[in-house]
Write a protein that holds these residues in place. Structure first.
Motif, PDB file in Angstrom:
ATOM      1  N   LEU A  14      -9.882   5.503 -44.222  1.00 45.36           N
ATOM      2  CA  LEU A  14     -10.513   5.205 -42.946  1.00 45.36           C
ATOM      3  C   LEU A  14     -11.704   4.297 -43.245  1.00 45.36           C
ATOM      4  N   ILE A  15     -11.759   3.154 -42.577  1.00 41.70           N
ATOM      5  CA  ILE A  15     -12.857   2.211 -42.742  1.00 41.70           C
ATOM      6  C   ILE A  15     -13.464   1.965 -41.366  1.00 41.70           C
ATOM      7  N   VAL A  16     -14.748   2.285 -41.239  1.00 39.34           N
ATOM      8  CA  VAL A  16     -15.434   2.144 -39.962  1.00 39.34           C
ATOM      9  C   VAL A  16     -16.664   1.268 -40.158  1.00 39.34           C
ATOM     10  N   PHE A  22     -13.856   6.197 -31.428  1.00 37.65           N
ATOM     11  CA  PHE A  22     -14.647   5.249 -32.211  1.00 37.65           C
ATOM     12  C   PHE A  22     -15.087   4.064 -31.349  1.00 37.65           C
ATOM     13  N   GLN A  23     -14.228   3.630 -30.440  1.00 43.13           N
ATOM     14  CA  GLN A  23     -14.576   2.488 -29.589  1.00 43.13           C
ATOM     15  C   GLN A  23     -15.839   2.746 -28.776  1.00 43.13           C
ATOM     16  N   ASP A  53     -25.650   9.893 -34.969  1.00 43.68           N
ATOM     17  CA  ASP A  53     -25.104   9.703 -33.622  1.00 43.68           C
ATOM     18  C   ASP A  53     -23.660  10.179 -33.500  1.00 43.68           C
ATOM     19  N   PHE A  54     -22.793   9.747 -34.402  1.00 43.80           N
ATOM     20  CA  PHE A  54     -21.380  10.122 -34.291  1.00 43.80           C
ATOM     21  C   PHE A  54     -21.145  11.543 -34.788  1.00 43.80           C
ATOM     22  N   ARG A  55     -21.699  11.865 -35.942  1.00 41.90           N
ATOM     23  CA  ARG A  55     -21.440  13.190 -36.516  1.00 41.90           C
ATOM     24  C   ARG A  55     -21.932  14.334 -35.645  1.00 41.90           C
ATOM     25  N   GLY A  82     -22.996   2.126 -31.949  1.00 48.68           N
ATOM     26  CA  GLY A  82     -23.117   1.363 -33.186  1.00 48.68           C
ATOM     27  C   GLY A  82     -21.823   1.075 -33.910  1.00 48.68           C
ATOM     28  N   CYS A  83     -20.696   1.529 -33.387  1.00 46.56           N
ATOM     29  CA  CYS A  83     -19.405   1.279 -34.038  1.00 46.56           C
ATOM     30  C   CYS A  83     -18.834  -0.043 -33.534  1.00 46.56           C
ATOM     31  N   SER A  84     -18.502  -0.932 -34.471  1.00 45.36           N
ATOM     32  CA  SER A  84     -17.940  -2.224 -34.069  1.00 45.36           C
ATOM     33  C   SER A  84     -16.520  -2.428 -34.594  1.00 45.36           C
ATOM     34  N   GLY A  85     -15.903  -1.361 -35.067  1.00 46.52           N
ATOM     35  CA  GLY A  85     -14.508  -1.456 -35.481  1.00 46.52           C
ATOM     36  C   GLY A  85     -14.129  -0.349 -36.437  1.00 46.52           C
ATOM     37  N   MET A  86     -12.864  -0.028 -36.427  1.00 45.40           N
ATOM     38  CA  MET A  86     -12.333   0.966 -37.367  1.00 45.40           C
ATOM     39  C   MET A  86     -10.897   0.616 -37.684  1.00 45.40           C
TER      40      MET A  86
END
Length: 99
Positions: free
Chosen positions: A52-54, A29-30, A65-67, A34-38
């Motif tokens: 799970l909160i992202v 996730f890091q 992008d992630f999937r 576009g991910c700024s935290g999880m």
């Protein structure tokens, strides 16, 4: 900003193994675009339920992008064996924050 909220139910007795596998996934996730935290939260009332909160910059950062990344496949490989059912996923906008 869009929040992904995934309600994850795992097989009973697999909590410690799931938690260890999920912790291994933090770097996935890091480095995700576009991910700024999880974070993962554990239900007090339901021992087999996790949330799970992202935080994503855009919905597409998660859904495209992630999937569509290898890191998503790695994530599912790490935690998927512990799922009792497919996670319930939704995306949330922030309406307001109190304090």
């Amino acid at each position: 900003m869009v929040y992904e909220l995934a309600v994850i139910r795992i097989h009973d007795g697999k909590q410690a193994e799931f938690e260890a596998a999920a912790k291994q996934a933090i770097p996935l996730f890091q480095r995700a675009k576009g991910c700024s935290g999880m974070e993962i939260r554990h239900s007090v009332e339901t021992p087999t339920e996790y949330h799970l909160i992202v935080k994503w910059a855009t919905l597409e950062n998660h859904t495209v992008d992630f999937r569509e990344s290898e890191d998503f496949q790695t994530w599912r490989g790490l935690v998927g064996p512990f799922f009792a059912q497919p996670p319930a996923v939704q995306h949330l906008d922030t309406l307001f924050v109190g304090f």
